[in-house]
Scaffold this motif. Structure first.
Motif, PDB file in Angstrom:
ATOM      1  N   LEU A   1       5.449  15.654 -29.770  1.00 10.04           N
ATOM      2  CA  LEU A   1       4.523  15.228 -28.725  1.00 10.04           C
ATOM      3  C   LEU A   1       4.422  13.714 -28.794  1.00 10.04           C
ATOM      4  CD1 LEU A   1       2.286  16.261 -26.644  1.00 10.04           C
ATOM      5  CD2 LEU A   1       0.686  15.819 -28.515  1.00 10.04           C
ATOM      6  N   LEU A   2       4.758  13.031 -27.703  1.00 12.94           N
ATOM      7  CA  LEU A   2       4.633  11.576 -27.688  1.00 12.94           C
ATOM      8  C   LEU A   2       3.155  11.199 -27.633  1.00 12.94           C
ATOM      9  CD1 LEU A   2       7.448  10.375 -25.242  1.00 12.94           C
ATOM     10  CD2 LEU A   2       7.534  10.714 -27.707  1.00 12.94           C
ATOM     11  N   LEU A   3       2.736  10.306 -28.506  1.00 13.11           N
ATOM     12  CA  LEU A   3       1.329   9.922 -28.598  1.00 13.11           C
ATOM     13  C   LEU A   3       1.000   8.720 -27.717  1.00 13.11           C
ATOM     14  CD1 LEU A   3       0.813  10.414 -32.431  1.00 13.11           C
ATOM     15  CD2 LEU A   3       0.472  12.051 -30.562  1.00 13.11           C
ATOM     16  N   THR A   4       2.013   8.003 -27.266  1.00 11.16           N
ATOM     17  CA  THR A   4       1.844   6.916 -26.303  1.00 11.16           C
ATOM     18  C   THR A   4       3.032   6.984 -25.348  1.00 11.16           C
ATOM     19  OG1 THR A   4       3.102   5.284 -27.572  1.00 11.16           O
ATOM     20  CG2 THR A   4       0.728   5.386 -27.995  1.00 11.16           C
ATOM     21  N   GLU A   5       2.927   6.281 -24.248  1.00 12.93           N
ATOM     22  CA  GLU A   5       4.110   6.191 -23.395  1.00 12.93           C
ATOM     23  C   GLU A   5       5.050   5.167 -23.993  1.00 12.93           C
ATOM     24  OE1 GLU A   5       2.907   2.990 -19.923  1.00 12.93           O
ATOM     25  OE2 GLU A   5       2.668   5.108 -19.499  1.00 12.93           O
ATOM     26  N   GLY A   6       6.308   5.252 -23.633  1.00 12.73           N
ATOM     27  CA  GLY A   6       7.295   4.323 -24.155  1.00 12.73           C
ATOM     28  C   GLY A   6       8.590   4.462 -23.399  1.00 12.73           C
ATOM     29  N   TYR A   7       9.495   3.547 -23.651  1.00 13.66           N
ATOM     30  CA  TYR A   7      10.770   3.523 -22.946  1.00 13.66           C
ATOM     31  C   TYR A   7      11.896   4.032 -23.831  1.00 13.66           C
ATOM     32  CZ  TYR A   7       8.644   0.898 -19.179  1.00 13.66           C
ATOM     33  OH  TYR A   7       7.853   0.521 -18.125  1.00 13.66           O
ATOM     34  N   SER A   8      12.753   4.884 -23.233  1.00 13.73           N
ATOM     35  CA  SER A   8      13.940   5.352 -23.935  1.00 13.73           C
ATOM     36  C   SER A   8      14.921   4.193 -24.047  1.00 13.73           C
ATOM     37  CB  SER A   8      14.583   6.501 -23.159  1.00 13.73           C
ATOM     38  OG  SER A   8      15.198   6.020 -21.980  1.00 13.73           O
ATOM     39  N   LEU A   9      15.999   4.388 -24.782  1.00 16.29           N
ATOM     40  CA  LEU A   9      17.023   3.352 -24.921  1.00 16.29           C
ATOM     41  C   LEU A   9      17.632   2.960 -23.579  1.00 16.29           C
ATOM     42  CD1 LEU A   9      18.888   4.479 -28.154  1.00 16.29           C
ATOM     43  CD2 LEU A   9      17.252   2.602 -27.901  1.00 16.29           C
ATOM     44  N   SER A  10      17.643   3.881 -22.612  1.00 17.70           N
ATOM     45  CA  SER A  10      18.213   3.590 -21.296  1.00 17.70           C
ATOM     46  C   SER A  10      17.198   2.972 -20.339  1.00 17.70           C
ATOM     47  CB  SER A  10      18.793   4.857 -20.679  1.00 17.70           C
ATOM     48  OG  SER A  10      17.753   5.781 -20.410  1.00 17.70           O
ATOM     49  N   GLY A  11      15.949   2.820 -20.815  1.00 15.67           N
ATOM     50  CA  GLY A  11      14.923   2.210 -19.970  1.00 15.67           C
ATOM     51  C   GLY A  11      14.066   3.199 -19.199  1.00 15.67           C
ATOM     52  N   LYS A  12      14.261   4.500 -19.417  1.00 15.66           N
ATOM     53  CA  LYS A  12      13.441   5.509 -18.749  1.00 15.66           C
ATOM     54  C   LYS A  12      12.045   5.522 -19.363  1.00 15.66           C
ATOM     55  CE  LYS A  12      13.030  10.399 -17.794  1.00 15.66           C
ATOM     56  NZ  LYS A  12      13.670  11.687 -17.738  1.00 15.66           N
ATOM     57  N   LEU A  13      11.004   5.472 -18.513  1.00 17.78           N
ATOM     58  CA  LEU A  13       9.626   5.531 -19.005  1.00 17.78           C
ATOM     59  C   LEU A  13       9.283   6.975 -19.348  1.00 17.78           C
ATOM     60  CD1 LEU A  13       6.892   4.196 -19.584  1.00 17.78           C
ATOM     61  CD2 LEU A  13       6.280   4.648 -17.193  1.00 17.78           C
ATOM     62  N   LEU A  14       8.892   7.197 -20.589  1.00 20.16           N
ATOM     63  CA  LEU A  14       8.491   8.518 -21.074  1.00 20.16           C
ATOM     64  C   LEU A  14       6.976   8.553 -21.135  1.00 20.16           C
ATOM     65  CD1 LEU A  14      11.124   8.690 -23.925  1.00 20.16           C
ATOM     66  CD2 LEU A  14      11.266   9.763 -21.671  1.00 20.16           C
ATOM     67  N   LYS A  15       6.386   9.558 -20.506  1.00 17.31           N
ATOM     68  CA  LYS A  15       4.938   9.644 -20.414  1.00 17.31           C
ATOM     69  C   LYS A  15       4.297  10.068 -21.739  1.00 17.31           C
ATOM     70  CE  LYS A  15       3.451  12.175 -17.152  1.00 17.31           C
ATOM     71  NZ  LYS A  15       3.190  13.157 -16.119  1.00 17.31           N
ATOM     72  N   ARG A  16       3.098   9.573 -21.958  1.00 16.80           N
ATOM     73  CA  ARG A  16       2.268  10.016 -23.081  1.00 16.80           C
ATOM     74  C   ARG A  16       2.068  11.526 -22.946  1.00 16.80           C
ATOM     75  NH1 ARG A  16      -3.317  10.842 -23.573  1.00 16.80           N
ATOM     76  NH2 ARG A  16      -4.133  10.379 -25.648  1.00 16.80           N
ATOM     77  N   CYS A  17       2.096  12.228 -24.039  1.00 18.26           N
ATOM     78  CA  CYS A  17       1.921  13.683 -24.128  1.00 18.26           C
ATOM     79  C   CYS A  17       3.145  14.466 -23.647  1.00 18.26           C
ATOM     80  CB  CYS A  17       0.659  14.165 -23.428  1.00 18.26           C
ATOM     81  SG  CYS A  17      -0.847  13.534 -24.203  1.00 18.26           S
ATOM     82  N   SER A  18       4.269  13.779 -23.450  1.00 17.62           N
ATOM     83  CA  SER A  18       5.513  14.486 -23.166  1.00 17.62           C
ATOM     84  C   SER A  18       5.952  15.236 -24.417  1.00 17.62           C
ATOM     85  CB  SER A  18       6.624  13.509 -22.777  1.00 17.62           C
ATOM     86  OG  SER A  18       6.336  12.876 -21.562  1.00 17.62           O
ATOM     87  N   ILE A  19       6.594  16.364 -24.208  1.00 16.00           N
ATOM     88  CA  ILE A  19       7.120  17.164 -25.311  1.00 16.00           C
ATOM     89  C   ILE A  19       8.632  17.014 -25.285  1.00 16.00           C
ATOM     90  CG2 ILE A  19       7.303  19.469 -26.281  1.00 16.00           C
ATOM     91  CD1 ILE A  19       4.732  20.087 -24.495  1.00 16.00           C
ATOM     92  N   LEU A  20       9.187  16.522 -26.377  1.00 13.22           N
ATOM     93  CA  LEU A  20      10.628  16.303 -26.459  1.00 13.22           C
ATOM     94  C   LEU A  20      11.191  17.009 -27.682  1.00 13.22           C
ATOM     95  CD1 LEU A  20      10.805  12.469 -25.755  1.00 13.22           C
ATOM     96  CD2 LEU A  20      11.204  14.322 -24.134  1.00 13.22           C
ATOM     97  N   ARG A  21      12.378  17.541 -27.521  1.00 17.42           N
ATOM     98  CA  ARG A  21      13.094  18.147 -28.652  1.00 17.42           C
ATOM     99  C   ARG A  21      14.149  17.136 -29.088  1.00 17.42           C
ATOM    100  NH1 ARG A  21      17.137  22.714 -29.107  1.00 17.42           N
ATOM    101  NH2 ARG A  21      16.693  23.550 -31.168  1.00 17.42           N
ATOM    102  N   LEU A  22      14.128  16.774 -30.366  1.00 11.79           N
ATOM    103  CA  LEU A  22      14.984  15.708 -30.879  1.00 11.79           C
ATOM    104  C   LEU A  22      15.678  16.122 -32.157  1.00 11.79           C
ATOM    105  CD1 LEU A  22      12.271  12.953 -30.494  1.00 11.79           C
ATOM    106  CD2 LEU A  22      14.205  13.302 -28.975  1.00 11.79           C
ATOM    107  N   LEU A  23      16.838  15.548 -32.389  1.00 11.52           N
ATOM    108  CA  LEU A  23      17.487  15.712 -33.676  1.00 11.52           C
ATOM    109  C   LEU A  23      16.660  14.993 -34.734  1.00 11.52           C
ATOM    110  CD1 LEU A  23      21.222  15.142 -32.695  1.00 11.52           C
ATOM    111  CD2 LEU A  23      20.157  17.304 -33.398  1.00 11.52           C
ATOM    112  N   SER A  24      16.645  15.531 -35.923  1.00 11.18           N
ATOM    113  CA  SER A  24      15.830  14.965 -37.010  1.00 11.18           C
ATOM    114  C   SER A  24      16.215  13.532 -37.353  1.00 11.18           C
ATOM    115  CB  SER A  24      15.941  15.835 -38.263  1.00 11.18           C
ATOM    116  OG  SER A  24      15.429  17.118 -37.989  1.00 11.18           O
ATOM    117  N   ASN A  25      17.463  13.141 -37.094  1.00  7.57           N
ATOM    118  CA  ASN A  25      17.881  11.784 -37.439  1.00  7.57           C
ATOM    119  C   ASN A  25      17.329  10.727 -36.477  1.00  7.57           C
ATOM    120  OD1 ASN A  25      19.505  12.142 -35.197  1.00  7.57           O
ATOM    121  ND2 ASN A  25      21.443  11.835 -36.284  1.00  7.57           N
ATOM    122  N   ARG A  26      16.522  11.139 -35.522  1.00  5.69           N
ATOM    123  CA  ARG A  26      15.844  10.193 -34.623  1.00  5.69           C
ATOM    124  C   ARG A  26      14.386   9.972 -35.040  1.00  5.69           C
ATOM    125  NH1 ARG A  26      20.747  10.563 -33.448  1.00  5.69           N
ATOM    126  NH2 ARG A  26      21.514   9.987 -31.403  1.00  5.69           N
TER     127      ARG A  26
END
Length: 172
Positions: A133-158
């Motif tokens: 769960l993202l606790l703040t909004e932020g930008y991905s490496l490509s510049g996409k704005l990710l909203k606060r409280c978004s749920i993302l599935r990620l590899l552990s190495n991130r």
């Protein structure tokens, strides 16, 4: 702060197209999850004991953050609602790879995007992936704005554990 109760119940509202948590007759939490993102559309499904325990685990993990009671409650409820979200493919390319570190459920971590670290909470571990769960909004490496409280599935190495000096309130 509100505490979980057997009177709390999950409901899907077609009019709002959102998953809701009925807390009392006067209070309702509206999640960010729409019908397309849900595994089920509950109708008056009571909060389970496992969900109540998860609420306390989320709250304990978020406690060191400098949040108001309302902010802490909001993040805990978004984290609980994530249990109804469909599992998506991982979005690891959104974030930079980090040094290998063991991370666990309910742990605060940071992700590295375009403009630096983004704090997140690990909701669930699944092999080499974690739902966060993202606790703040932020930008991905490509510049996409990710909203606060978004749920993302990620590899552990991130994911990297948060250092105590980051994002935490200083205690006296």
């Amino acid at each position: 702060m509100l505490t979980p109760s057997e009177r709390w119940s999950w409901t899907y509202c077609a009019q709002r197209d959102r998953l809701l948590l009925d807390i009392s007759e006067q209070l309702q939490f509206c999640s960010e999850l729409s019908a397309a993102q849900l595994t089920e559309k509950p109708q008056a499904k009571p909060l389970s004991m496992a969900e109540a325990q998860a609420f306390w685990n989320f709250r304990d993990s978020l406690q060191p953050l400098n949040l108001t009671d309302a902010g802490l409650l909001e993040l805990c409820l978004h984290a609980l609602a994530a249990g109804f979200a469909q599992q998506a493919g991982h979005k690891s390319w959104y974030f930079a790879e980090q040094a290998a570190a063991a991370v666990a459920e309910y742990q605060l971590v940071q992700l590295v995007g375009m403009h630096g670290p983004i704090p997140a909470l690990v909701l669930q571990r699944d092999g080499d992936c974690a739902s966060c769960l993202l606790l703040t909004e932020g930008y991905s490496l490509s510049g996409k704005l990710l909203k606060r409280c978004s749920i993302l599935r990620l590899l552990s190495n991130r994911l990297a554990p948060v250092r105590p000096s980051q994002y935490f309130a200083q205690s006296a």
